[in-house]
Design a protein around this motif. Structure first.
Motif, PDB file in Angstrom:
ATOM      1  N   ALA A  43      63.950  35.196   8.005  1.00  0.00           N
ATOM      2  CA  ALA A  43      63.238  36.466   7.878  1.00  0.00           C
ATOM      3  C   ALA A  43      61.755  36.299   7.612  1.00  0.00           C
ATOM      4  N   THR A  44      61.374  35.261   6.840  1.00  0.00           N
ATOM      5  CA  THR A  44      59.985  35.155   6.372  1.00  0.00           C
ATOM      6  C   THR A  44      59.295  33.850   6.732  1.00  0.00           C
ATOM      7  N   GLY A  45      60.052  32.823   7.120  1.00  0.00           N
ATOM      8  CA  GLY A  45      59.464  31.510   7.344  1.00  0.00           C
ATOM      9  C   GLY A  45      59.234  30.732   6.058  1.00  0.00           C
ATOM     10  N   HIS A  46      59.725  31.265   4.923  1.00  0.00           N
ATOM     11  CA  HIS A  46      59.574  30.582   3.635  1.00  0.00           C
ATOM     12  C   HIS A  46      60.633  29.488   3.526  1.00  0.00           C
ATOM     13  N   LEU A  47      60.182  28.245   3.414  1.00  0.00           N
ATOM     14  CA  LEU A  47      61.075  27.088   3.433  1.00  0.00           C
ATOM     15  C   LEU A  47      61.031  26.369   2.092  1.00  0.00           C
ATOM     16  N   SER A  48      62.208  26.014   1.579  1.00  0.00           N
ATOM     17  CA  SER A  48      62.309  25.250   0.333  1.00  0.00           C
ATOM     18  C   SER A  48      63.541  24.372   0.397  1.00  0.00           C
ATOM     19  N   ALA A  49      63.727  23.538  -0.616  1.00  0.00           N
ATOM     20  CA  ALA A  49      64.923  22.699  -0.666  1.00  0.00           C
ATOM     21  C   ALA A  49      66.181  23.555  -0.700  1.00  0.00           C
ATOM     22  N   LYS A  50      66.074  24.766  -1.246  1.00  0.00           N
ATOM     23  CA  LYS A  50      67.233  25.654  -1.297  1.00  0.00           C
ATOM     24  C   LYS A  50      67.637  26.143   0.098  1.00  0.00           C
ATOM     25  N   SER A  51      66.730  26.028   1.073  1.00  0.00           N
ATOM     26  CA  SER A  51      67.104  26.328   2.462  1.00  0.00           C
ATOM     27  C   SER A  51      68.123  25.302   2.954  1.00  0.00           C
ATOM     28  N   ASP A  52      67.917  24.026   2.583  1.00  0.00           N
ATOM     29  CA  ASP A  52      68.893  22.987   2.918  1.00  0.00           C
ATOM     30  C   ASP A  52      70.226  23.242   2.227  1.00  0.00           C
ATOM     31  N   VAL A  53      70.176  23.747   0.992  1.00  0.00           N
ATOM     32  CA  VAL A  53      71.406  24.013   0.243  1.00  0.00           C
ATOM     33  C   VAL A  53      72.258  25.050   0.981  1.00  0.00           C
ATOM     34  N   TYR A  54      71.608  26.071   1.539  1.00  0.00           N
ATOM     35  CA  TYR A  54      72.344  27.079   2.314  1.00  0.00           C
ATOM     36  C   TYR A  54      73.023  26.422   3.514  1.00  0.00           C
ATOM     37  N   GLY A  55      72.266  25.609   4.262  1.00  0.00           N
ATOM     38  CA  GLY A  55      72.855  24.917   5.405  1.00  0.00           C
ATOM     39  C   GLY A  55      74.023  24.038   4.998  1.00  0.00           C
ATOM     40  N   PHE A  56      73.916  23.414   3.813  1.00  0.00           N
ATOM     41  CA  PHE A  56      75.015  22.589   3.325  1.00  0.00           C
ATOM     42  C   PHE A  56      76.246  23.449   3.046  1.00  0.00           C
ATOM     43  N   GLY A  57      76.036  24.655   2.530  1.00  0.00           N
ATOM     44  CA  GLY A  57      77.153  25.561   2.314  1.00  0.00           C
ATOM     45  C   GLY A  57      77.878  25.880   3.607  1.00  0.00           C
ATOM     46  N   VAL A  58      77.124  26.032   4.697  1.00  0.00           N
ATOM     47  CA  VAL A  58      77.739  26.300   6.002  1.00  0.00           C
ATOM     48  C   VAL A  58      78.561  25.088   6.453  1.00  0.00           C
ATOM     49  N   VAL A  59      78.019  23.871   6.261  1.00  0.00           N
ATOM     50  CA  VAL A  59      78.756  22.665   6.633  1.00  0.00           C
ATOM     51  C   VAL A  59      80.044  22.550   5.809  1.00  0.00           C
ATOM     52  N   LEU A  60      79.997  22.922   4.533  1.00  0.00           N
ATOM     53  CA  LEU A  60      81.215  22.932   3.722  1.00  0.00           C
ATOM     54  C   LEU A  60      82.262  23.878   4.331  1.00  0.00           C
ATOM     55  N   LEU A  61      81.814  25.050   4.783  1.00  0.00           N
ATOM     56  CA  LEU A  61      82.750  25.982   5.427  1.00  0.00           C
ATOM     57  C   LEU A  61      83.344  25.374   6.693  1.00  0.00           C
ATOM     58  N   ASP A  90      70.037  35.027  -2.558  1.00  0.00           N
ATOM     59  CA  ASP A  90      68.813  34.713  -3.292  1.00  0.00           C
ATOM     60  C   ASP A  90      68.707  33.197  -3.456  1.00  0.00           C
ATOM     61  N   PRO A  91      67.706  32.549  -2.852  1.00  0.00           N
ATOM     62  CA  PRO A  91      67.614  31.085  -2.945  1.00  0.00           C
ATOM     63  C   PRO A  91      67.479  30.575  -4.374  1.00  0.00           C
ATOM     64  N   LYS A  92      66.939  31.401  -5.276  1.00  0.00           N
ATOM     65  CA  LYS A  92      66.756  30.956  -6.657  1.00  0.00           C
ATOM     66  C   LYS A  92      68.087  30.744  -7.367  1.00  0.00           C
ATOM     67  N   THR A  93      69.129  31.413  -6.907  1.00  0.00           N
ATOM     68  CA  THR A  93      70.434  31.288  -7.558  1.00  0.00           C
ATOM     69  C   THR A  93      71.310  30.218  -6.928  1.00  0.00           C
ATOM     70  N   ARG A  94      70.835  29.577  -5.860  1.00  0.00           N
ATOM     71  CA  ARG A  94      71.606  28.491  -5.267  1.00  0.00           C
ATOM     72  C   ARG A  94      71.484  27.232  -6.134  1.00  0.00           C
ATOM     73  N   PRO A  95      72.499  26.406  -6.175  1.00  0.00           N
ATOM     74  CA  PRO A  95      72.460  25.210  -7.016  1.00  0.00           C
ATOM     75  C   PRO A  95      71.558  24.125  -6.445  1.00  0.00           C
ATOM     76  N   SER A  96      71.156  23.209  -7.298  1.00  0.00           N
ATOM     77  CA  SER A  96      70.389  22.033  -6.889  1.00  0.00           C
ATOM     78  C   SER A  96      71.338  20.979  -6.325  1.00  0.00           C
ATOM     79  N   MET A  97      70.904  20.264  -5.277  1.00  0.00           N
ATOM     80  CA  MET A  97      71.755  19.246  -4.685  1.00  0.00           C
ATOM     81  C   MET A  97      72.038  18.126  -5.676  1.00  0.00           C
ATOM     82  N   ALA A  98      71.016  17.586  -6.317  1.00  0.00           N
ATOM     83  CA  ALA A  98      71.185  16.411  -7.175  1.00  0.00           C
ATOM     84  C   ALA A  98      71.844  16.750  -8.503  1.00  0.00           C
ATOM     85  N   ASP A  99      71.470  17.877  -9.095  1.00  0.00           N
ATOM     86  CA  ASP A  99      71.909  18.188 -10.456  1.00  0.00           C
ATOM     87  C   ASP A  99      73.223  18.954 -10.519  1.00  0.00           C
ATOM     88  N   ASP A 100      73.631  19.567  -9.423  1.00  0.00           N
ATOM     89  CA  ASP A 100      74.793  20.447  -9.478  1.00  0.00           C
ATOM     90  C   ASP A 100      75.782  20.187  -8.345  1.00  0.00           C
TER      91      ASP A 100
END
Length: 363
Positions: free
Chosen positions: A224-242, A308-318
């Motif tokens: 939607a916005t082009g805003h990219l962060s590590a939490k964007s990867d976390v979302y993609g990882f959630g899709v791979v888990l599915l 909300d990307p802020k509520t997604r977990p961290s890859m390393a810590d969680d």
């Protein structure tokens, strides 16, 4: 490549006008030149299709995704015998990506490169004999389905790879099952960092960039916005888990418009009672998986897929610690006797994330 793939221009009906004939001829010429260049270097592309032809601003075409490319003929032979595996990737300029060492074992190793001019460069990576995770999950054939224990191990390896990249402030940006390659022991490594991007610095929460990647895996805020962060990867990882759980593709138009995205199809069935996770599980597993492990993985996927990307977990810590617990041999046994064993590591087990605007649809 700002104009995207040839596939989009030819087959996606929308507001954009069809490609004129002269442009189609020009694209064909560019593709022929690309193949001729590869063949002159004894490289067989092996996966030519319209989705792997990308267009620039002037509609000049270039080949992309060398995941199935293979060294060609030698010694006067007429052909080579091969399995799906080794991969060669096009190098993208101007990404600002720091050098990442593959020695940690989470990324496909760089073997060498080929460069004869500023415009023709190839990177050559190690051979991964079992090919991509995508092939094992979705290509129906003589090979048996991946057992549950292997799927959990693959998820852990992918999480380790992402955690490794994030620790070096690198965002993968194109996580998908076709970019996860398997070695002879089914150990998984990330491949194709062509879209990887240096992460935010100076206390910033994201970097703003042109939207690229693969539909079905890309995080909604990035699209939607082009805003990219590590939490964007976390979302993609959630899709791979599915995908690992369901054996279904991230995007499948056969499911209908309302549920062609795997997230839209699975989310209504994963939210609510944990015991109903069985409804989304891959039937090819034949029920051969610990039910509590499947529930824990589903809860983790839900947390990764938060809007909300802020509520997604961290890859390393969680994410990674939660998955590594599933590898412990006592997990299945202890989970059958305790209904609360995951409460400390997986808050989502009792708190379903908000994912707006979904209804349940049959696949």
């Amino acid at each position: 490549m700002p104009r995207g793939s040839l596939d989009n221009h030819l087959f996606r009906r929308g507001s954009q006008p069809p490609l004129p004939w002269s442009t189609r001829v020009s694209v064909a010429v560019d593709v022929a030149r690309g193949l001729a260049f590869l063949h002159s270097r004894d490289v067989i592309f092996r996966d030519l299709k319209s989705t792997n032809v990308l267009l620039g601003l002037d509609h000049r075409a270039k080949l992309s995704d060398f995941g199935l490319a293979r060294a060609g003929l030698t010694g006067g032979k007429s052909h080579v015998c091969t399995r799906v595996g080794g991969f060669i990737s096009r190098c993208e300029r101007g990404s600002g990506l720091p050098i990442v060492s593959p020695d940690a074992g989470f990324l496909v190793k760089l073997v060498g490169y080929c460069s004869d001019s500023d415009s023709n460069k190839l990177l050559v990576y190690e051979y991964m004999p079992r090919g991509s995770l995508e092939n094992h999950l979705f290509r129906r054939g003589s090979q048996p389905p991946l057992p549950w224990s292997t799927r959990v191990a693959v998820a852990v390896d992918v999480a380790r790879g992402l955690a490794f990249l994030h620790s070096r402030d690198v965002i993968f940006r194109d996580l998908k099952s076709s970019n996860v390659l398997l070695g002879p022991d089914h150990r998984a490594k990330l491949s194709d960092l062509g879209l990887a991007r240096a992460g935010p610095t100076g206390g910033k929460s994201h970097v703003s960039t042109r939207v690229v990647g693969t539909r079905g895996y890309a995080a909604p805020e990035y699209v939607a916005t082009g805003h990219l962060s590590a939490k964007s990867d976390v979302y993609g990882f959630g899709v791979v888990l599915l995908e690992l759980m369901t054996g279904r593709r991230a995007l499948d138009e056969a499911r209908g418009v309302a549920s062609e995205l795997l997230v839209d199809w699975a989310m209504p069935m994963l939210q609510g009672e944990r015991r109903k996770v069985i409804r989304v599980m891959d039937t090819r597993l034949g029920g051969q998986y610990p039910k509590r492990q499947a529930q824990d993985m589903a809860a983790l996927a839900l947390r990764c897929l938060q809007n909300d990307p802020k509520t997604r977990p961290s890859m390393a810590d969680d994410v990674l610690p939660s998955l590594e617990l599933l590898l412990q041999p006592t997990t299945a046994k202890s989970s059958s006797s305790s209904s609360t064993m995951t409460s400390s590591r997986s808050p989502a087990a009792s708190e379903a994330p908000v994912h707006r605007g979904h209804r349940r649809h049959k696949a």
